[in-house]
Design an enzyme around this catalytic site. Structure first.
Site, PDB file in Angstrom:
ATOM      1  N   GLY A 239      28.805  26.964  23.754  1.00  0.00           N
ATOM      2  CA  GLY A 239      28.105  26.189  22.734  1.00  0.00           C
ATOM      3  C   GLY A 239      28.923  26.118  21.463  1.00  0.00           C
ATOM      4  O   GLY A 239      30.148  26.292  21.470  1.00  0.00           O
ATOM      5  N   THR A 241      30.616  26.871  17.887  1.00  0.00           N
ATOM      6  CA  THR A 241      31.340  28.037  17.375  1.00  0.00           C
ATOM      7  C   THR A 241      30.456  28.864  16.442  1.00  0.00           C
ATOM      8  O   THR A 241      30.448  30.092  16.515  1.00  0.00           O
ATOM      9  CB  THR A 241      32.640  27.594  16.671  1.00  0.00           C
ATOM     10  N   GLY A 244      28.204  30.960  18.422  1.00  0.00           N
ATOM     11  CA  GLY A 244      28.970  32.059  19.016  1.00  0.00           C
ATOM     12  C   GLY A 244      29.114  33.209  18.033  1.00  0.00           C
ATOM     13  O   GLY A 244      28.981  34.391  18.400  1.00  0.00           O
ATOM     14  N   GLU A 261      32.605  30.576  25.058  1.00  0.00           N
ATOM     15  CA  GLU A 261      33.347  29.323  25.199  1.00  0.00           C
ATOM     16  C   GLU A 261      32.786  28.389  24.144  1.00  0.00           C
ATOM     17  O   GLU A 261      31.650  27.945  24.249  1.00  0.00           O
ATOM     18  CB  GLU A 261      33.158  28.790  26.626  1.00  0.00           C
ATOM     19  N   GLU A 395      34.254  19.451  14.684  1.00  0.00           N
ATOM     20  CA  GLU A 395      33.848  18.939  15.987  1.00  0.00           C
ATOM     21  C   GLU A 395      32.659  17.974  15.797  1.00  0.00           C
ATOM     22  O   GLU A 395      31.604  18.376  15.322  1.00  0.00           O
ATOM     23  CB  GLU A 395      33.424  20.103  16.892  1.00  0.00           C
TER      24      GLU A 395
HETATM   25  P1  NAI Z   1      24.107  25.564  20.167  1.00  0.00           P
HETATM   26  O1  NAI Z   1      25.381  26.301  20.190  1.00  0.00           O
HETATM   27  O2  NAI Z   1      23.154  25.896  19.089  1.00  0.00           O
HETATM   28  O3  NAI Z   1      23.328  25.726  21.554  1.00  0.00           O
HETATM   29  C1  NAI Z   1      23.909  26.126  22.768  1.00  0.00           C
HETATM   30  C2  NAI Z   1      23.006  27.144  23.450  1.00  0.00           C
HETATM   31  O4  NAI Z   1      22.864  28.304  22.641  1.00  0.00           O
HETATM   32  C3  NAI Z   1      21.580  26.648  23.697  1.00  0.00           C
HETATM   33  O5  NAI Z   1      21.130  27.143  24.938  1.00  0.00           O
HETATM   34  C4  NAI Z   1      20.807  27.286  22.572  1.00  0.00           C
HETATM   35  O6  NAI Z   1      19.445  27.445  22.861  1.00  0.00           O
HETATM   36  C5  NAI Z   1      21.502  28.616  22.440  1.00  0.00           C
HETATM   37  N1  NAI Z   1      21.353  29.262  21.136  1.00  0.00           N
HETATM   38  C6  NAI Z   1      21.251  28.672  19.914  1.00  0.00           C
HETATM   39  N2  NAI Z   1      21.117  29.600  18.952  1.00  0.00           N
HETATM   40  C7  NAI Z   1      21.139  30.801  19.568  1.00  0.00           C
HETATM   41  C8  NAI Z   1      21.034  32.158  19.105  1.00  0.00           C
HETATM   42  N3  NAI Z   1      20.883  32.450  17.817  1.00  0.00           N
HETATM   43  N4  NAI Z   1      21.101  33.146  20.018  1.00  0.00           N
HETATM   44  C9  NAI Z   1      21.250  32.880  21.330  1.00  0.00           C
HETATM   45  N5  NAI Z   1      21.338  31.628  21.821  1.00  0.00           N
HETATM   46  C10 NAI Z   1      21.285  30.603  20.951  1.00  0.00           C
HETATM   47  O7  NAI Z   1      24.429  24.049  20.119  1.00  0.00           O
HETATM   48  P2  NAI Z   1      23.434  22.887  19.673  1.00  0.00           P
HETATM   49  O8  NAI Z   1      22.713  23.248  18.423  1.00  0.00           O
HETATM   50  O9  NAI Z   1      22.627  22.527  20.833  1.00  0.00           O
HETATM   51  O10 NAI Z   1      24.466  21.742  19.340  1.00  0.00           O
HETATM   52  C11 NAI Z   1      24.986  21.618  18.040  1.00  0.00           C
HETATM   53  C12 NAI Z   1      26.446  21.274  18.057  1.00  0.00           C
HETATM   54  O11 NAI Z   1      27.161  22.280  18.746  1.00  0.00           O
HETATM   55  C13 NAI Z   1      26.818  20.018  18.781  1.00  0.00           C
HETATM   56  O12 NAI Z   1      26.698  18.905  17.991  1.00  0.00           O
HETATM   57  C14 NAI Z   1      28.262  20.296  19.149  1.00  0.00           C
HETATM   58  O13 NAI Z   1      29.099  19.994  18.073  1.00  0.00           O
HETATM   59  C15 NAI Z   1      28.285  21.746  19.366  1.00  0.00           C
HETATM   60  N6  NAI Z   1      28.258  22.093  20.791  1.00  0.00           N
HETATM   61  C16 NAI Z   1      29.427  22.385  21.390  1.00  0.00           C
HETATM   62  C17 NAI Z   1      29.459  22.701  22.717  1.00  0.00           C
HETATM   63  C18 NAI Z   1      30.723  23.029  23.363  1.00  0.00           C
HETATM   64  O14 NAI Z   1      30.729  23.207  24.582  1.00  0.00           O
HETATM   65  N7  NAI Z   1      31.797  23.129  22.658  1.00  0.00           N
HETATM   66  C19 NAI Z   1      28.253  22.706  23.540  1.00  0.00           C
HETATM   67  C20 NAI Z   1      27.045  22.426  22.797  1.00  0.00           C
HETATM   68  C21 NAI Z   1      27.081  22.129  21.486  1.00  0.00           C
END
Ligand code: NAI
Ligand code: MG
Length: 492
Positions: A239, A241, A244, A261, A395
């Site tokens: 997800g 950065t 992460g 990742e 990003e």
């Molecule tokens: P995110 O990183 O918040 O979500 C990804 C996963 O992490 C989801 O399953 C979410 O429920 C979980 N998550 C969120 N906060 C968490 C926490 N505090 N503890 C544990 N798990 C948690 O990404 P989001 O908000 O869906 O997307 C936002 C931006 O992130 C996108 O616009 C994009 O720029 C980026 N992104 C990048 C990815 C990649 O593979 N490089 C994948 C997804 C998002």
């Protein structure tokens, strides 16, 4: 029910419940949240909203499976079940692809031809890996026999994003199970459907109850509970950065193993000796595949100045043909952004690009498909971008390409590496020396030469720098879910 909701209900027999200990159940709180089709704005299904108590139940169920039949099972038996999951994914490929398209906004041709078969490959690869997990015999000093045993970590938490919901889940679940762990999978709140379908398939394949638990819910609640749980030995996350980093901080109190990742801002370099047609096609698929919602998206196109005019001309001609459309139409090549948040994010960056002086060549606005309620965005290309502009540094995770001019090879490498990220990079050249020199010089976990966005279940994948650490896929992906025990025997 709308046609979308009827289709979703038909494709997911278990409904939107949580899978815990082999049973489908409601959340302890009784709460649900709607999951949508981003191409139409329709609600597909109400999903049970997992939170801390459900995560705790799932971790206990996973622990019980490890202490029970799963922990006692041979590697060969584990491998057979994983192989069966791969087979069942292929057998149900048409339905899995439709679910993925409905929930994620991807064109049906991509989910059918690429994502579901790749997810099946991941299970088949890891089925074979289960029996290749070996320790070693070590020539220690003295009269001792020393050997190692590779053991599973225990209960592992898998947190996946919404851009490749099934494939990301497969890339974590399959190696974790090959290594003998039991898992709790937390799909992204935007796209829980194929993770739940994977749970159905795993049960059908004979995976013992509790080995794979699927708990949809939100990041700061269900996700955070998994990260903080003392019964969870490791978290594998894909997800953003910043998420992460939050996970690293929240995991610190429990000494977990982490593999992260994260995001990217990947450079795609075209040198003046490249095959221009190939490079033009590659530049477009690098950024517009999956509407740019790809962690490795080639979002910075670094063009050697001497060829910029002919290359840009070809890119624009091809981009004009890329029109978003009905995601269930097999002819569609460009789908809908996965959420309204993504549309807002892309809108914000396009405005910033203009404000900071980049030249908008094409796109830059929403696209209308059907009744206009879907999250469609036109392929967008900015020219005259400097690497210090926001659109070149952050990003965007959408269909927005930044074209940056470079003078020569060295300048290209310098600009390519001038980023906090390091997930992937591409280079287009006919010069074999330059290609391999670039492969060494580029600070990225994956480098593609005269290609872009290639993946295989057998090839390791992961980030340098702020793009994270740990590797997925290949045997490196299995190692991530193992720990090594050193055993000493006195022979004297
Ligand atoms: P995110 O990183 O918040 O979500 C990804 C996963 O992490 C989801 O399953 C979410 O429920 C979980 N998550 C969120 N906060 C968490 C926490 N505090 N503890 C544990 N798990 C948690 O990404 P989001 O908000 O869906 O997307 C936002 C931006 O992130 C996108 O616009 C994009 O720029 C980026 N992104 C990048 C990815 C990649 O593979 N490089 C994948 C997804 C998002
Ligand atoms: Mg988030």
């Amino acid at each position: 029910m709308t046609p979308d909701a009827t289709m979703a209900a038909t494709l997911l027999a278990s409904g939107g419940k949580l899978l815990i200990g082999g049973a489908w159940r409601d959340a302890a709180s009784g709460k649900t949240f709607p999951t949508l089709n981003p191409a139409t704005g329709e609600t597909l299904l109400d999903i049970a909203e997992g939170d801390a108590p459900d995560i705790d139940d799932a971790v206990r169920a996973a622990r019980a499976a490890l202490d029970g039949p799963w922990g006692a099972m041979s590697a060969a038996e584990r491998g057979k079940i994983l192989w069966k999951i791969g087979d069942l994914l292929l057998q149900h490929a048409a339905d899995a692809a439709r679910l993925e398209t409905l929930n994620g906004g991807k064109p049906i041709t991509e989910t059918t031809r690429i994502e579901v078969p790749l997810a099946a490959d991941v299970f088949h690869y890891n089925a074979g890996a289960a029996t290749k997990i070996e320790g070693s015999t070590i020539p220690v000093s003295g009269s001792y026999f020393n050997y190692t045993i590779r053991e599973p970590l225990g209960v592992v938490g898998l947190i996946v994003p919404w851009n490749f919901p099934l494939l990301m889940a497969a890339r974590k679940v399959a190696p974790a199970l090959a290594a003998g762990n039991a898992v709790v999978l937390k799909p992204a709140e935007e796209t829980p459907l194929t993770a739940l379908r994977l749970g159905e398939i795993a049960l059908e394949a004979g995976l013992p109850p509790g080995v794979l638990n699927v708990v949809p819910g939100f990041g700061p609640t269900a996700g955070a509970a998994l990260v903080a749980h003392s019964g969870v030995a490791a978290i594998a996350f894909t997800g953003e950065t910043s998420t992460g980093r939050t996970i690293m901080a929240n995991a610190a109190g429990t000494t977990k193993k982490l593999s992260l990742e994260l995001g990217g801002k990947s450079p795609n370099i075209v040198l003046d000796d490249a095959d221009i047609d190939l490079a033009a096609r590659g530049a477009l698929s690098a950024i517009f595949y999956n509407k740019g919602e790809v962690c490795t998206a080639g979002s910075r196109l670094l063009i050697q100045k001497s060829i910029r005019e002919p290359l840009i001309e070809k890119i624009l001609a091809r981009a004009a043909k890329m029109v978003p459309g009905d995601t269930l139409d097999p002819k569609t090549r460009l789908g809908a952004l996965t959420s309204q948040d993504q549309v807002a994010k892309v809108e914000r960056y396009v405005a910033l690009g203009k404000k900071e002086g980049a030249r908008l060549l094409v796109g830059g606005e929403r696209a209308t498909v059907g009744d206009g309620r879907g999250n469609f965005w036109k392929p967008t290309i900015f020219d005259g971008v400097r690497n210090d502009m926001t659109i070149a540094r952050e990003e965007i995770f959408g269909p927005v390409l930044s074209v940056i001019d470079v003078d020569d090879f060295d300048h290209a490498i310098a600009i390519a590496n001038e980023t906090t990220y390091g997930l992937a990079a591409g280079i287009w050249t006919r010069d074999i020396k330059k290609a391999h020199r670039a492969a060494r010089a580029l600070q990225a976990g994956t480098v593609w030469i005269n290609a872009y966005n290639l993946y295989d279940a057998a090839s390791p994948y992961g980030g340098y720098k702020a793009s994270g650490f740990g590797r997925e896929s290949g045997m490196a992906g299995v190692d991530a879910y193992l720990q090594t025990k050193s055993v000493w025997v006195d022979l004297s």
